[in-house]
Design an enzyme around this catalytic site. Structure first.
Site, PDB file in Angstrom:
ATOM      1  N   GLN A 249       0.781  -1.298  -0.114  1.00 18.11           N
ATOM      2  CA  GLN A 249      -0.100  -0.084  -0.179  1.00 18.11           C
ATOM      3  C   GLN A 249       1.145   1.190  -0.045  1.00 18.11           C
ATOM      4  OE1 GLN A 249      -2.438   1.710  -0.957  1.00 18.11           O
ATOM      5  NE2 GLN A 249      -4.155   0.780   0.462  1.00 18.11           N
TER       6      GLN A 249
ATOM      7  N   ALA B 264      -3.137   4.442  -6.931  1.00 18.33           N
ATOM      8  CA  ALA B 264      -2.399   3.231  -7.502  1.00 18.33           C
ATOM      9  C   ALA B 264      -3.000   1.892  -7.069  1.00 18.33           C
ATOM     10  CB  ALA B 264      -0.991   3.195  -7.246  1.00 18.33           C
ATOM     11  N   TYR B 265      -3.317   1.847  -5.805  1.00 15.34           N
ATOM     12  CA  TYR B 265      -3.758   0.411  -5.130  1.00 15.34           C
ATOM     13  C   TYR B 265      -5.202   0.157  -5.918  1.00 15.34           C
ATOM     14  CZ  TYR B 265      -4.961  -2.603  -1.279  1.00 15.34           C
ATOM     15  OH  TYR B 265      -5.542  -3.758  -0.572  1.00 15.34           O
ATOM     16  N   THR B 266      -5.976   1.164  -5.850  1.00 12.04           N
ATOM     17  CA  THR B 266      -7.319   1.111  -6.287  1.00 12.04           C
ATOM     18  C   THR B 266      -7.204   0.694  -7.677  1.00 12.04           C
ATOM     19  OG1 THR B 266      -8.219   2.827  -4.707  1.00 12.04           O
ATOM     20  CG2 THR B 266      -9.682   2.506  -6.814  1.00 12.04           C
TER      21      THR B 266
ATOM     22  N   LYS C 175      -6.160  -3.149  -7.734  1.00 10.79           N
ATOM     23  CA  LYS C 175      -7.258  -3.890  -7.159  1.00 10.79           C
ATOM     24  C   LYS C 175      -8.386  -4.154  -8.286  1.00 10.79           C
ATOM     25  CE  LYS C 175      -5.024  -5.504  -3.478  1.00 10.79           C
ATOM     26  NZ  LYS C 175      -4.454  -7.052  -3.304  1.00 10.79           N
TER      27      LYS C 175
END
Ligand code: NAP
Length: 252
Positions: free
Chosen positions: A96, A156-158, A161
């Site tokens: 994260q 970036a994480y969104t 995923k």
């Protein structure tokens, strides 16, 4: 006597990021059901390996830093060499990076996309080739609430995923007729190291808790049953599903 459809005796499960958190919970859950485990990790920590072996199954470590894609390409061949086969792949490891979008660095973007998406794709493809050939296998990707929602300060994480959710469906469409199940688990808010910043923020921590219908944050133990279901014969007709393990968050 009725067959135990949750029995994983003789199966080999590759689990990334099993040193702690959700991945450790899943590795132990699959081992309790009888699976031999390959832990894919960058550190020399042997604590999960020792706990898995204490359950009476085999457990090997394949060292790999998932940010290094050349190392990632060696994981499935090394696991097959060590154990003879790969029956289950759990793409759990993830990182994260939190920052307002206007300040989000290119390095953080690249790191998150590489570890959380590109390494997942490579491991799916390599395990998938092996599984399609033997007409049997289970792939479980770990997605997120932000596979459905936008999240806050985690662009970036969104993005990664969201793509993991779509990749799960894309691969399921191709491989469901080949004896290979590809599904994902969608964790809600889970009390692990990844969420230290949120847990230590009293306002966000309280706001999150108030929104969880179950009235508590999740923990790694909560993933043993869902992962076993998706890794076992019990889910043979389940394909391309994103299984929320979120205390009811998405339904609210
Ligand atoms: P965690 O406690 O931070 O554990 C992450 C694991 O990934 C660790 O074993 C870590 O290994 C490993 N890892 C990270 N970067 C790696 C790399 N470059 N190479 C190899 N291993 C690496 O996180 P968690 O909360 O258990 O999260 C597990 C999965 O669930 C992640 O995909 C995460 O995105 C997802 N998820 C978590 C939540 C939540 O609320 N916690 C919610 C939704 C989705 P090291 O020990 O070497 O760091």
């Amino acid at each position: 006597m009725m067959k135990n459809v949750f029995d994983l005796t003789g199966k080999v499960a590759v689990v990334t990021g099993g040193t702690r958190g959700i991945g450790k919970g899943i590795a132990l859950g699959l081992a309790v059901a009888g699976a031999d485990i390959v832990l894919v990790q960058r550190s020399n920590d042997t604590s999960t390996q020792e706990e898995v072996k204490a359950l009476g199954v085999r457990c090997e470590i394949v060292h790999c830093d998932l940010i290094n894609l050349e190392e990632v390409k060696q994981v499935i061949p090394k696991a097959i060499e060590a154990m003879g086969s790969v029956d289950i792949l759990v793409n759990n490891a993830g990182i994260q990076r939190r920052s307002p979008a206007v300040d989000f660095s290119e390095q953080d973007w690249d790191d998150v996309i590489t570890v959380n998406l590109k390494s997942v794709w490579i491991l799916c493809q390599q395990a998938g080739r092996h599984m399609v050939e033997k007409k049997s296998g289970k792939i479980i990707n770990i997605a997120s609430l932000v596979s459905f929602q936008g999240g806050l300060f985690v662009p970036a994480y969104t993005s990664a995923k969201g793509a993991v959710g779509q990749l799960t469906k894309a691969l399921a469409n191709e491989w469901s007729s080949q004896g290979v199940n590809v599904n994902a688990i969608v964790p809600g808010y889970i009390a692990t190291e990844m969420n230290t910043a949120l847990i230590n923020d009293p306002v966000r921590s309280r706001q999150i808790l108030e929104r969880i219908p179950a009235g508590r944050w999740g923990n790694p133990e909560d993933f043993k049953g869902p992962a076993l279901f998706l890794a076992s014969e019990a889910s043979n007709y389940v394909h391309g599903h994103l299984l929320a393990v979120d205390g009811g968050w998405l339904g609210r």
